[in-house]
Design an enzyme around this catalytic site. Structure first.
Site, PDB file in Angstrom:
ATOM      1  N   GLY A  38      -1.134   9.626  50.957  1.00 58.09           N
ATOM      2  CA  GLY A  38      -1.289  10.690  50.124  1.00 58.09           C
ATOM      3  C   GLY A  38      -0.999  11.908  50.479  1.00 58.09           C
ATOM      4  N   HIS A 129      -3.392  36.226  34.516  1.00 57.36           N
ATOM      5  CA  HIS A 129      -4.557  36.126  33.612  1.00 57.36           C
ATOM      6  C   HIS A 129      -5.150  37.625  33.618  1.00 57.36           C
ATOM      7  CE1 HIS A 129      -8.077  35.035  31.683  1.00 57.36           C
ATOM      8  NE2 HIS A 129      -9.017  35.481  32.604  1.00 57.36           N
ATOM      9  N   LYS A 191     -15.743  37.368  21.474  1.00 58.40           N
ATOM     10  CA  LYS A 191     -15.883  35.908  21.934  1.00 58.40           C
ATOM     11  C   LYS A 191     -17.007  36.094  23.021  1.00 58.40           C
ATOM     12  CE  LYS A 191     -13.579  33.940  25.265  1.00 58.40           C
ATOM     13  NZ  LYS A 191     -12.330  33.361  25.874  1.00 58.40           N
ATOM     14  N   ARG A 193     -18.429  33.213  26.107  1.00 57.92           N
ATOM     15  CA  ARG A 193     -18.202  32.053  26.586  1.00 57.92           C
ATOM     16  C   ARG A 193     -19.690  31.582  26.963  1.00 57.92           C
ATOM     17  NH1 ARG A 193     -13.984  29.173  28.173  1.00 57.92           N
ATOM     18  NH2 ARG A 193     -12.444  30.592  27.845  1.00 57.92           N
TER      19      ARG A 193
HETATM   20  C1  R5P Z   1      -9.929  33.787  28.670  1.00 64.74           C
HETATM   21  O1  R5P Z   1     -10.202  34.749  29.427  1.00 64.74           O
HETATM   22  C2  R5P Z   1      -8.511  33.552  28.607  1.00 64.74           C
HETATM   23  O2  R5P Z   1      -7.452  34.573  28.215  1.00 64.74           O
HETATM   24  C3  R5P Z   1      -8.141  32.342  27.526  1.00 64.74           C
HETATM   25  O3  R5P Z   1      -8.529  32.920  26.418  1.00 64.74           O
HETATM   26  C4  R5P Z   1      -8.935  31.231  28.218  1.00 64.74           C
HETATM   27  O4  R5P Z   1      -8.898  30.730  29.584  1.00 64.74           O
HETATM   28  C5  R5P Z   1      -8.623  29.794  27.416  1.00 64.74           C
HETATM   29  O5  R5P Z   1      -9.211  28.903  27.501  1.00 64.74           O
HETATM   30  P1  R5P Z   1      -9.851  27.741  26.691  1.00 64.74           P
HETATM   31  O6  R5P Z   1      -8.481  27.204  25.819  1.00 64.74           O
HETATM   32  O7  R5P Z   1     -10.486  26.875  27.381  1.00 64.74           O
HETATM   33  O8  R5P Z   1     -10.674  28.605  25.715  1.00 64.74           O
END
Ligand code: R5P
Length: 309
Positions: A38, A129, A191, A193
């Site tokens: 692998g 990102h 938002k 998380r």
């Molecule tokens: C977050 O900071 C990013 O910009 C995206 O919103 C996020 O990574 C998207 O991830 P998911 O689809 O898992 O919510």
């Protein structure tokens, strides 16, 4: 192309071939396969001494994609390439880009260090990102935007009463730039998380009632961010909802959730391989010309800044 060679890893060969078509260049003849256990085996079957080499590889999971890139860097270095540029259309492991909790890594920095030490002289990527990841590399890094291709598509839809929605504060800069170019309103979702793949909407800032919405993000992974935002926007009276993101990561059941949602269409780019058959609502746009043009300009020491729109 004089003194330039394109090398494709296995992660997104289709995009590498399109970049080759744009440049009128064949992909370099290499062996990139597996030993019986692998492990990755690599060999370049052409002379690349003194050559300006561009290795095209996204670094999404599995981790073998990243390891392939590192091994290709080492291969090119030992073959005396003149310059090694890593073309990374999607830079994976980017989301952990700061130490915002105790005992968490900064994977975006770790991966940048690995790329540096494996022999890359330059990095060319797209819609990182977060922009500051550029500074994690000790070699020059250019961060391109898929915006020209995405904007053209949104414009072609001729949507009235358009509002661009950033599904979190992180994507607001991108949202503001799109809203300005499209003469649209801007709204943002507050938002939170709650877990690595779970998000909660706290509030929507801006007027979305009766508006046609484009939710804009850098990537769609589990789809949680997108689906939560779409649900809340529907409750708040949005007339229609489309989504637009550069990187189609689409993990888990993201496609299934999108199919069942109020979102009419999801527009993404081909920085990552994605089979549209998996989700008929998804439209994949080609960004190979942006990457190809940047490669051409880097090769001929021209400015790439006009591509940064
Ligand atoms: C977050 O900071 C990013 O910009 C995206 O919103 C996020 O990574 C998207 O991830 P998911 O689809 O898992 O919510």
């Amino acid at each position: 192309m004089d003194g330039l060679k394109l090398i494709a890893g296995n992660s997104n060969r289709a995009l590498a071939e399109k970049i080759g078509e744009y440049l009128g260049a064949e992909l370099c003849d290499i062996e990139l396969d597996r030993f019986g256990d692998g492990e990755i085996h690599a060999k370049i079957n052409e002379n690349i001494r003194g050559v300006d080499v561009f290795i095209i590889q996204t670094t999404n999971p599995p981790a073998e994609n990243l390891i392939e890139l590192l091994i290709l860097n080492d291969t090119c270095f030992r073959a005396s390439a003149g310059r090694i540029t890593n073309v990374i259309p999607y830079y994976g492991y980017a989301r952990q880009d700061r130490k915002d909790q105790p005992r968490v890594p900064i994977t975006a920095k770790l991966v940048a260090k690995l790329i540096d030490v494996s022999g890359a002289n330059r990095v060319l990527t797209m819609d990182l990102h977060s922009a500051q990841i550029q500074g994690f590399f000790d070699v020059p890094a250019d961060n391109l935007f898929a915006a020209p291709v995405l904007l053209e598509y949104i414009k072609s839809r001729k949507m009235q009463d358009l509002t661009i929605v950033s599904p979190d504060v992180g994507s607001m800069k991108m949202g503001r730039a799109f809203a300005k170019r499209l003469n649209a309103e801007l709204a943002v979702v507050d938002k939170r998380r709650s877990d690595k793949d779970k998000t909660e909407v706290m509030n929507v800032i801006g007027d979305v009632d009766g508006r046609n919405i484009v939710i804009l993000d850098d990537m769609i992974s589990s789809g949680s961010t997108l689906l939560q935002a779409a649900g809340e926007l529907t409750l708040k009276g949005a007339a229609s909802i489309m989504a637009c993101a550069t990187h189609p990561v689409f993990s888990g059941d993201a496609c299934g959730k999108i199919m069942k949602s109020s979102i009419s269409e999801v527009v993404v780019s081909n920085t990552l391989p994605f089979d549209p058959g998996r989700c008929p609502k998804v439209k994949v746009l080609d960004v190979s010309s942006i990457l190809g043009e940047a490669i051409l300009r880097i090769h001929s020491n021209e400015s790439v800044s006009t591509l940064f729109v």
